[in-house]
Design a protein around this motif. Structure first.
Motif, mmCIF file in Angstrom:
data_model
loop_
_atom_site.group_PDB
_atom_site.id
_atom_site.type_symbol
_atom_site.label_atom_id
_atom_site.label_comp_id
_atom_site.label_asym_id
_atom_site.label_seq_id
_atom_site.Cartn_x
_atom_site.Cartn_y
_atom_site.Cartn_z
ATOM 1 N N GLU A 1 -1.078 3.662 7.802
ATOM 2 C CA GLU A 1 -0.810 2.746 8.923
ATOM 3 C C GLU A 1 0.572 2.109 8.776
ATOM 4 O O GLU A 1 1.341 2.044 9.738
ATOM 5 C CB GLU A 1 -1.875 1.655 8.991
ATOM 6 C CG GLU A 1 -3.249 2.137 9.396
ATOM 7 C CD GLU A 1 -4.319 1.076 9.183
ATOM 8 O OE1 GLU A 1 -3.974 -0.102 8.923
ATOM 9 O OE2 GLU A 1 -5.513 1.422 9.270
ATOM 10 N N GLN A 2 0.878 1.626 7.576
ATOM 11 C CA GLN A 2 2.182 1.008 7.324
ATOM 12 C C GLN A 2 3.312 2.011 7.541
ATOM 13 O O GLN A 2 4.351 1.679 8.112
ATOM 14 C CB GLN A 2 2.242 0.447 5.895
ATOM 15 C CG GLN A 2 1.362 -0.740 5.682
ATOM 16 C CD GLN A 2 1.308 -1.160 4.219
ATOM 17 O OE1 GLN A 2 1.676 -0.410 3.312
ATOM 18 N NE2 GLN A 2 0.828 -2.378 3.986
ATOM 19 N N ALA B 1 -7.737 -2.168 -1.157
ATOM 20 C CA ALA B 1 -6.728 -2.579 -0.179
ATOM 21 C C ALA B 1 -6.662 -4.093 -0.083
ATOM 22 O O ALA B 1 -5.583 -4.674 0.036
ATOM 23 C CB ALA B 1 -7.030 -1.974 1.195
ATOM 24 N N ASP C 1 -9.130 3.420 0.806
ATOM 25 C CA ASP C 1 -8.735 2.314 1.681
ATOM 26 C C ASP C 1 -7.246 1.992 1.539
ATOM 27 O O ASP C 1 -6.579 1.646 2.511
ATOM 28 C CB ASP C 1 -9.596 1.071 1.451
ATOM 29 C CG ASP C 1 -9.669 0.646 0.004
ATOM 30 O OD1 ASP C 1 -9.344 1.450 -0.886
ATOM 31 O OD2 ASP C 1 -10.066 -0.506 -0.252
ATOM 32 N N VAL C 2 -6.705 2.154 0.337
ATOM 33 C CA VAL C 2 -5.276 1.941 0.123
ATOM 34 C C VAL C 2 -4.480 3.036 0.838
ATOM 35 O O VAL C 2 -3.479 2.763 1.495
ATOM 36 C CB VAL C 2 -4.939 1.912 -1.389
ATOM 37 C CG1 VAL C 2 -3.430 1.880 -1.617
ATOM 38 C CG2 VAL C 2 -5.605 0.714 -2.060
ATOM 39 N N GLN D 1 -5.417 4.771 3.478
ATOM 40 C CA GLN D 1 -5.502 4.534 4.928
ATOM 41 C C GLN D 1 -4.498 3.467 5.356
ATOM 42 O O GLN D 1 -3.782 3.646 6.338
ATOM 43 C CB GLN D 1 -6.909 4.051 5.310
ATOM 44 C CG GLN D 1 -7.940 5.133 5.383
ATOM 45 C CD GLN D 1 -9.287 4.551 5.752
ATOM 46 O OE1 GLN D 1 -9.815 3.667 5.080
ATOM 47 N NE2 GLN D 1 -9.863 5.054 6.830
ATOM 48 N N ARG D 2 -4.471 2.366 4.627
ATOM 49 C CA ARG D 2 -3.550 1.271 4.986
ATOM 50 C C ARG D 2 -2.094 1.717 4.801
ATOM 51 O O ARG D 2 -1.235 1.364 5.605
ATOM 52 C CB ARG D 2 -3.863 0.039 4.131
ATOM 53 C CG ARG D 2 -3.040 -1.161 4.494
ATOM 54 C CD ARG D 2 -3.372 -1.677 5.891
ATOM 55 N NE ARG D 2 -2.463 -2.751 6.215
ATOM 56 C CZ ARG D 2 -1.599 -2.745 7.224
ATOM 57 N NH1 ARG D 2 -1.555 -1.734 8.053
ATOM 58 N NH2 ARG D 2 -0.786 -3.757 7.414
ATOM 59 N N GLY E 1 -13.049 -1.110 0.914
ATOM 60 C CA GLY E 1 -11.937 -1.979 1.279
ATOM 61 C C GLY E 1 -11.487 -2.905 0.179
ATOM 62 O O GLY E 1 -10.564 -3.698 0.356
ATOM 63 N N ASP F 1 -3.646 -7.043 -0.499
ATOM 64 C CA ASP F 1 -3.368 -7.991 0.578
ATOM 65 C C ASP F 1 -3.568 -9.435 0.138
ATOM 66 O O ASP F 1 -3.500 -10.344 0.949
ATOM 67 C CB ASP F 1 -4.311 -7.731 1.770
ATOM 68 C CG ASP F 1 -3.900 -6.501 2.540
ATOM 69 O OD1 ASP F 1 -2.701 -6.183 2.555
ATOM 70 O OD2 ASP F 1 -4.798 -5.852 3.122
ATOM 71 N N HIS G 1 0.839 -1.211 0.000
ATOM 72 C CA HIS G 1 0.000 0.000 0.000
ATOM 73 C C HIS G 1 0.870 1.255 0.000
ATOM 74 O O HIS G 1 0.598 2.205 -0.741
ATOM 75 C CB HIS G 1 -0.924 -0.016 1.216
ATOM 76 C CG HIS G 1 -1.759 -1.246 1.295
ATOM 77 N ND1 HIS G 1 -1.267 -2.442 1.777
ATOM 78 C CD2 HIS G 1 -3.045 -1.469 0.952
ATOM 79 C CE1 HIS G 1 -2.226 -3.350 1.717
ATOM 80 N NE2 HIS G 1 -3.322 -2.785 1.228
#
Length: 198
Positions: free
Chosen positions: A104-105, A144, A97-98, A100-101, A141, A148, A75
Motif C-alpha cells: 500500500e505504501q 504491522a 500484514d507487513v 500488505q501495508r 495485524g 505503526d 513497512h
C-alpha cells in the motif's frame, strides 16, 4: 575488420563436452580450454539476480529521496531490508500484514511505474500478497501494528534492537554509520523469519 569477424566466427576450434544434459559442442578458448556456454539454469539465475538488484537499488533510491521516508514508511523499509538479506525469499518471510501495508505504501508513493525494477517489485509483491492470503488467510495485524506504534514505543524498540544488534548481528553495521539507522535495521531484521536451516 570483416576478416577478423569472419575468423572469430568460422575459425574457432570446436570441442565436445559431456555434461548432465548430454554431449554438447562448445567453442575452445584461445588458450586451448573449452568455454562452455551458460546453462539455462545459470541464465535464469543471472536474470533473477539482475531483477533483484534492480528492484532493491531502485527501492533504496526511492526511500533515499526523502530523509524521513524510512521512518514514515516503516513497512516498506522492512521489505527493503529483507530483500537485502534474503533476496526474493523476503516476500515469503516478511509477515503478511507487513507485506500488505508495504505494498500500500509503495503504491501510494510511486505514480510512475516506468522504472523496471520498481515495476517488477510491485508485481512480485502483489502476487506474493495474493498467494499468501489464499494460503494463509487474513493476517492478525500484530506485526504491522508494531511498526505503526507511537514514537515513544518505537524508540524503546529501537533501543532494544540497538543492544541486540551490538551483540548478535554485527553485519548490520554495513548499512550505515548512523546508530539509529543500524538499530532500525536490526528491529526490521527481528520481524523477518530466518530462512529454514539457519
Amino acid at each position: 575488420m570483416l576478416r577478423t569477424a569472419f575468423d572469430a566466427v568460422f575459425r574457432q576450434d570446436l570441442a565436445l563436452r559431456r555434461g548432465p544434459g548430454g554431449v554438447r559442442v562448445v567453442l575452445k578458448r584461445a588458450d586451448g580450454g573449452a568455454e562452455p556456454p551458460p546453462t539455462p539454469e545459470e541464465l535464469e539465475r543471472r536474470r533473477q539476480h539482475a531483477e533483484l538488484r534492480a528492484a532493491r537499488d531502485e527501492l533504496t533510491g526511492l526511500l533515499d529521496e526523502d530523509h524521513t521516508a524510512r521512518s514514515t514508511m516503516r513497512h516498506l523499509a522492512v521489505v527493503e531490508h529483507a530483500l537485502g538479506r534474503l533476496g526474493w525469499q523476503a516476500l515469503e518471510r516478511v509477515p503478511l500484514d507487513v507485506l500488505q501495508r508495504a505494498l500500500e505504501q509503495f503504491e501510494e508513493r510511486v505514480s510512475n511505474w516506468s522504472a523496471r525494477g520498481l515495476a517488477c517489485l510491485r508485481s512480485r509483491m502483489a502476487v506474493a500478497v495474493a498467494e499468501r492470503l489464499r494460503r494463509e488467510g487474513p493476517p492478525s495485524g500484530e506485526a504491522a501494528a508494531a511498526l505503526d506504534s507511537p514514537p515513544d514505543v518505537a524508540r524503546q524498540a529501537i533501543d532494544r534492537a540497538r543492544v541486540t544488534a551490538a551483540v548478535a548481528e554485527p553485519e548490520v553495521t554495513e548499512a550505515g554509520d548512523d546508530d539509529e539507522a543500524q538499530a532500525l535495521l536490526a528491529a526490521y531484521g527481528s520481524l523477518v523469519e530466518p530462512p529454514p536451516g539457519r
